[in-house]
Structure formats: structure tokens, C-alpha cells
Design a protein around this motif. Structure first.
Motif, PDB file in Angstrom:
ATOM      1  N   VAL A  89     -18.296  32.427  -2.474  1.00  0.00           N
ATOM      2  CA  VAL A  89     -19.840  33.817  -1.758  1.00  0.00           C
ATOM      3  C   VAL A  89     -19.878  33.145  -0.905  1.00  0.00           C
ATOM      4  O   VAL A  89     -20.556  32.635  -0.126  1.00  0.00           O
ATOM      5  CB  VAL A  89     -21.120  33.210  -3.450  1.00  0.00           C
ATOM      6  CG1 VAL A  89     -21.988  34.318  -2.690  1.00  0.00           C
ATOM      7  CG2 VAL A  89     -20.746  33.515  -4.349  1.00  0.00           C
TER       8      VAL A  89
ATOM      9  N   GLN B   8     -25.078  34.762  -7.335  1.00  0.00           N
ATOM     10  CA  GLN B   8     -24.782  33.285  -7.403  1.00  0.00           C
ATOM     11  C   GLN B   8     -25.703  32.494  -8.818  1.00  0.00           C
ATOM     12  O   GLN B   8     -27.121  32.817  -8.910  1.00  0.00           O
ATOM     13  CB  GLN B   8     -25.245  31.972  -6.202  1.00  0.00           C
ATOM     14  CG  GLN B   8     -23.795  30.950  -6.273  1.00  0.00           C
ATOM     15  CD  GLN B   8     -23.698  30.408  -4.526  1.00  0.00           C
ATOM     16  OE1 GLN B   8     -24.819  30.607  -3.481  1.00  0.00           O
ATOM     17  NE2 GLN B   8     -23.191  30.508  -4.369  1.00  0.00           N
TER      18      GLN B   8
ATOM     19  N   SER C  86     -20.492  35.760  -9.621  1.00  0.00           N
ATOM     20  CA  SER C  86     -19.794  35.139  -9.082  1.00  0.00           C
ATOM     21  C   SER C  86     -18.946  34.614 -10.125  1.00  0.00           C
ATOM     22  O   SER C  86     -17.531  34.395  -9.929  1.00  0.00           O
ATOM     23  CB  SER C  86     -19.957  34.418  -8.441  1.00  0.00           C
ATOM     24  OG  SER C  86     -20.775  33.519  -9.226  1.00  0.00           O
TER      25      SER C  86
ATOM     26  N   PRO D 247     -24.511  34.380 -13.744  1.00  0.00           N
ATOM     27  CA  PRO D 247     -24.135  35.113 -12.225  1.00  0.00           C
ATOM     28  C   PRO D 247     -22.679  36.164 -12.043  1.00  0.00           C
ATOM     29  O   PRO D 247     -21.486  35.522 -12.731  1.00  0.00           O
ATOM     30  CB  PRO D 247     -23.647  33.811 -11.445  1.00  0.00           C
ATOM     31  CG  PRO D 247     -23.385  32.855 -11.823  1.00  0.00           C
ATOM     32  CD  PRO D 247     -23.745  33.006 -13.384  1.00  0.00           C
TER      33      PRO D 247
ATOM     34  N   ARG E 180     -25.591  37.418   0.027  1.00  0.00           N
ATOM     35  CA  ARG E 180     -26.219  37.950  -1.403  1.00  0.00           C
ATOM     36  C   ARG E 180     -26.376  38.694  -1.345  1.00  0.00           C
ATOM     37  O   ARG E 180     -26.580  40.059  -0.165  1.00  0.00           O
ATOM     38  CB  ARG E 180     -27.124  36.328  -1.527  1.00  0.00           C
ATOM     39  CG  ARG E 180     -26.278  35.501  -2.061  1.00  0.00           C
ATOM     40  CD  ARG E 180     -27.553  34.433  -2.440  1.00  0.00           C
ATOM     41  NE  ARG E 180     -26.943  32.958  -2.065  1.00  0.00           N
ATOM     42  CZ  ARG E 180     -26.066  32.427  -1.188  1.00  0.00           C
ATOM     43  NH1 ARG E 180     -25.787  32.728   0.754  1.00  0.00           N
ATOM     44  NH2 ARG E 180     -25.220  31.346  -1.822  1.00  0.00           N
TER      45      ARG E 180
END
Length: 226
Positions: free
Chosen positions: A56, A25, A35, A33, A59
Motif C-alpha cells: 500500500v 487498508q 488491498s 479492505p 490512501r
């Protein structure tokens, strides 16, 4: 960043194999990132107009590799968040460490204190102020010439949990300078890999198990093939 390794995809989920150095992220570095890369992939694959929805769910540390799951729908996201927050997922990691742990398998229980300035966590044997309980189980599954391969079953999800708990028992993950490894890896990554993830599909309600191959390097290859 375009060579995305997609491990699994359906209408509600997409699971990718994260490379060392990718951030999941956006953060203060301003680097693109994972994402956003996945959003671009979905936009191009399905010729989607406008914004692509992507949630998301969890992580991985930047230098870590392996499984990252994203939600493709607003229906799946809260259900996945609930599964993760209630600990109803089974996460297994592989770690290559310099030292062989003694005993060869054990449950580790520590109390972790996070130091935001250092972006580091410290493991204590007993509860201390601002600490959070951290539990994992490890098992030695292979001995290489200079390293040991551990399989880790993560019971809680704390900041830098595996890295700090292994150091607390004298095991340094290969390449992890932040936690005392002797030298870094060329790619800036560490030999910690999110190997598998098991969970109930948030919509289909069937169990799925996702497995990510580790990076292609001599040590990981020796772990698999040797």
C-alpha cells in the motif's frame, strides 16, 4: 467487491479505480479492505500459490473515489514510497461543490489541525499549535445548474486536506455531511474523485499518467458530457 476496475497493470504496479465506501487498508471496522480484494484478484488471475505481495503506497478517504496505486513487488514499493514522500507525483482531483468559488482559480495555503476523535481536520489561515501546512491549487472547470466542478492540483498530502480547505473558503463538496454539506449522497460517498496521477515508473523510469473515470451518476456524467 469483486467488480474491481483495474486501470493499469504491469509486473510492478497495479492501479485501480476505487469506489465510494471502499477502504484502502484494514481498519477497526473490520471491513474487507481494497488491498485484500486486489490480492485476491492477483492470486486468481495468475494462479499464485501462497501469499501475494502487495504494498500500500497511499490512501484515499473512504467516501472518496478514484485512483489508488499499489506495488506488486518489493522492488517497486520503497521506490514508490520515496516518490510519494518527496512529492514527486502529480495528483489531480475533481470536486463537485455546491458554491462557486471566488476567484475562479487560486492557490490555497492553510494550516491544518487534525482531530482524531472526530476524524476531521480544521483549516486555519495562520500557523497554530500542532498544525501542518497544506497547499493546493483549484480551478473552476465547469458550471452545472446547481453545482460547480473544480479541478484540484494537490501540492501536499494532509488528512482530509481538500475537504477542509474547500470548506474554509465556503465551498461544500456534494454529499460531504462531515464537512457541512446539506445532505448526504445515497451511496454514502462524496463527490470528490482522484482523477489523475502522474509519476515516474519506479523500475522502467518512464513517466506514466493514469486517469480514472468518475462514478456513473447523473452529476458526474453532466461534468463529463454536458
Amino acid at each position: 467487491m469483486s467488480n474491481l476496475q483495474v486501470l493499469y497493470e504491469d509486473n510492478h504496479l497495479i492501479v485501480v479505480n476505487k469506489r465510494a465506501g471502499d477502504i484502502v487498508q484494514g481498519d477497526k471496522t473490520g471491513d474487507i479492505p481494497l488491498s485484500e480484494v486486489v490480492k485476491s484478484y492477483l492470486k486468481n488471475k495468475y494462479n499464485k500459490p501462497g501469499n501475494v505481495f502487495l504494498g500500500v503506497v497511499h490512501r484515499l478517504d473512504r467516501p472518496t473515489t478514484g485512483i489508488v496505486l499499489f506495488a506488486k513487488t518489493s522492488k517497486a514499493l520503497p521506490r514508490l514510497n520515496k516518490l510519494f514522500s518527496e512529492g514527486k507525483t502529480k495528483k489531480t482531483y475533481w470536486a463537485v461543490v455546491k458554491e462557486t468559488p471566488n476567484p475562479a482559480s487560486a492557490e490555497l495555503v492553510h494550516w491544518l489541525v487534525r482531530n482524531p476523535k472526530q476524524n476531521k481536520s480544521y483549516a486555519y489561515p495562520k500557523e497554530v499549535p500542532q498544525s501542518k501546512k497544506a497547499i493546493l491549487e483549484y480551478q473552476l472547470i465547469k458550471q452545472l445548474n446547481s453545482y460547480s466542478l473544480l479541478e484540484i492540483d494537490l501540492k501536499t498530502g494532509r488528512h482530509h486536506q481538500i475537504r477542509s480547505q474547500l470548506v474554509a473558503i465556503g465551498c461544500h463538496i456534494k454529499g460531504d455531511l462531515k464537512y457541512g454539506a446539506a445532505r448526504s449522497n445515497k451511496n454514502g460517498g462524496i463527490h470528490l474523485h482522484a482523477r489523475s496521477l502522474e509519476l515516474e515508473h519506479p523500475v522502467k523510469k518512464e513517466n506514466i499518467k493514469l486517469v480514472a473515470p468518475p462514478p456513473d451518476d447523473p452529476i458526474w456524467n453532466a461534468c463529463i458530457n454536458g
